[in-house]
Design an enzyme around this catalytic site. Structure first.
Site, PDB file in Angstrom:
ATOM      1  N   ARG A  25      15.273  -3.776   2.955  1.00  0.00           N
ATOM      2  CA  ARG A  25      14.769  -3.854   4.487  1.00  0.00           C
ATOM      3  C   ARG A  25      15.833  -4.504   5.110  1.00  0.00           C
ATOM      4  NH1 ARG A  25      10.637  -3.496   1.112  1.00  0.00           N
ATOM      5  NH2 ARG A  25       8.623  -2.564   1.885  1.00  0.00           N
ATOM      6  N   ASP A 313       3.698  -5.409  -8.836  1.00  0.00           N
ATOM      7  CA  ASP A 313       4.845  -5.595  -9.904  1.00  0.00           C
ATOM      8  C   ASP A 313       4.696  -6.491 -11.080  1.00  0.00           C
ATOM      9  OD1 ASP A 313       5.859  -3.352  -8.387  1.00  0.00           O
ATOM     10  OD2 ASP A 313       7.179  -4.693  -7.305  1.00  0.00           O
ATOM     11  N   ARG A 344       3.077   2.852 -15.967  1.00  0.00           N
ATOM     12  CA  ARG A 344       3.187   1.529 -16.681  1.00  0.00           C
ATOM     13  C   ARG A 344       1.840   1.077 -17.420  1.00  0.00           C
ATOM     14  NH1 ARG A 344       6.218  -1.584 -11.818  1.00  0.00           N
ATOM     15  NH2 ARG A 344       8.370  -0.961 -12.391  1.00  0.00           N
ATOM     16  N   ARG A 386      10.555  -3.421 -15.488  1.00  0.00           N
ATOM     17  CA  ARG A 386       9.519  -4.276 -15.707  1.00  0.00           C
ATOM     18  C   ARG A 386       8.760  -4.386 -17.069  1.00  0.00           C
ATOM     19  NH1 ARG A 386      10.492  -6.609 -10.948  1.00  0.00           N
ATOM     20  NH2 ARG A 386      10.625  -5.447  -9.106  1.00  0.00           N
TER      21      ARG A 386
END
Ligand code: S3P
Length: 427
Positions: A25, A313, A344, A386
């Site tokens: 951002r 996450d 996931r 992850r």
């Protein structure tokens, strides 16, 4: 194959590279700002570099010295036509947020991505952006990359988000800068609010009233100076390790503590983890502070649907924690995990079961019976950063060797993962 062995002790003090969401951002808003911006502690990773390269291709001058950036903003209307397709790699945040910006540009651009990103849904963003007036074409009615987008003067919309997604919320708010009048985005559940906070830092007003976000078009962002806090999602790997390794004692300095990201800390504390926030600063923009973690016993908990966006996450790590907690851990409303770099739910349930865990999924609820002894085995990253880091964490606290097929994917968000881990592991 990468072999993970149990570690004996973990301790010391670390600080971490900048938050990934904020790094994206900062590049986006600095490019659209009037005047120069300076950002320290930018995350140098595959994903955040995709955003940076895209803005360079649209004529923005960005100087990078170590992890500090100087960005010469060109204003809302200063981007140039990219001469080649903008390659998003595997970065969902880059793709979705940049679509929001491109919706407001009077030129045509093409967005491409790697195989994984090309299978992730984009309709959630292209649908509202089309409603605002952008012309977007791509496979399956603009649901998948590669996408061609041509924007222009946009109409403001009032949009009820069908999914709790900060990426979608952000894309619409950013497009709202190019719309005449008030754009309103209503979230089903609160999600991370970095876009709103950072817009304010750049001098753009965003009104927030519970789940409603409003932005008025035409407001001009102004250049800023900012230090990006450490990434709490990266910190979470070490927080969980310090919780699970006997006698561990860890201090993590300067971590982002934005309340829409600290779900993992709150849930772990509820499970009995000894986590203390020792200093907290920066409350007006992006809160950050030092976190002290000590080894502790965990008990099972219920994670409710409303909590999920605040730790989306960190769910893989939370599933790991559930395996070491007394009793049952239930995590509700995890359906969005199916749309990450890999599914996931599948990657974590498959891997943890291979290690001997009692974990199952019922619709979009994950149920884990804790304190079942786990043992090393071969597992897969499923090409997901992850999942890979969670496997390193769990492999470090169970008996035997855990063989992980790939660790390269970790560069997506945390290239320094192993270097920092090596600093705090003893024996
Ligand atoms: C992000 C939002 C989340 C998160 C992703 C980064 C962001 O995705 O999973 O890693 O920076 O806005 P969704 O908003 O799509 O859930």
């Amino acid at each position: 194959m990468f072999a993970v062995s149990p570690i004996k002790y973990l301790g010391g003090e670390i600080s971490l590279p900048g938050d990934k969401s904020i790094s994206h951002r900062i590049v986006i808003l600095s490019s659209l700002a009037e005047g120069d911006s300076y950002a320290e502690n930018f995350l140098i990773s595959d994903d955040s570099l995709r955003t940076l390269e895209a803005f360079r291709k649209m004529g923005i001058e960005i100087n990078m010295k170590k992890n500090n950036l100087k960005i010469k903003g060109k204003g809302l209307r200063g981007l140039e036509v990219p001469r080649e397709p903008l390659y998003m790699g595997g970065s969902g945040t880059s793709a979705r947020l940049i679509l929001g910006i491109l919706a407001g540009q009077k030129f045509k651009a093409i967005l491409t991505g790697d195989d994984s990103l090309s299978q992730r849904p984009m309709k959630r963003v292209t649908l509202p952006l089309r409603k605002m007036g952008a012309k977007i074409d791509g496979p399956e009615d603009a649901n998948f990359l590669p996408l061609t987008i041509e924007g222009g003067d946009l109409k403001p919309i009032k949009y009820n988000l069908p999914v709790a997604s900060a990426q979608v919320k952000s894309a619409i708010l950013l497009a709202g800068l190019y719309a005449q009048g008030k754009t309103e985005v209503i979230e089903p559940i609160i999600s991370r609010d970095h876009t709103e906070r950072l817009l304010k830092l750049f001098g753009v007003e965003v009104e927030k009233e519970g789940l409603v976000n409003r932005i008025w078009g035409g407001q001009k962002p102004r250049g800023i100076e900012f230090r990006i806090p450490g990434d709490i999602s990266s910190a979470a790997n070490f927080i969980v390790l310090a919780t699970l390794v006997k006698k561990a004692h860890l201090l993590i300095r300067g971590v982002g503590l934005n309340p829409t990201r600290t779900g993992i800390i709150e849930v772990l504390q509820r499970m009995g983890a000894k986590i203390e926030i020792v200093v907290k600063k920066g409350e007006d923009i992006e809160p950050y502070g030092d976190i002290e973690v000590k080894n502790s016993e965990l008990r099972g908990t219920l994670v409710k649907r409303e909590e999920v966006p605040l730790l989306i996450d960190e769910l893989p790590l939370l599933m790991v924690c559930g395996c070491f907690a007394e009793g049952v851990t239930r995590i509700e409303g995890v359906g969005e995990l199916r749309f990450k770099e890999t599914d996931r739910i599948n990657s974590m349930v498959t891997n943890l079961q291979r290690l001997g865990a009692d974990i199952d999924v019922e619709r979009d609820t994950v149920v884990i019976k804790g304190n079942v002894p786990l043992r090393g085995n071969s597992v897969s990253s499923f090409s997901d950063h992850r999942t890979a880091m969670s496997m390193v964490v769990v492999g470090s606290v169970i008996s035997g060797q855990t063989m992980l097929d790939d660790i390269k994917c970790i560069n997506k968000s945390f290239p320094e993962f192993f270097t920092i881990l090596a600093k705090i592991v003893k024996g």
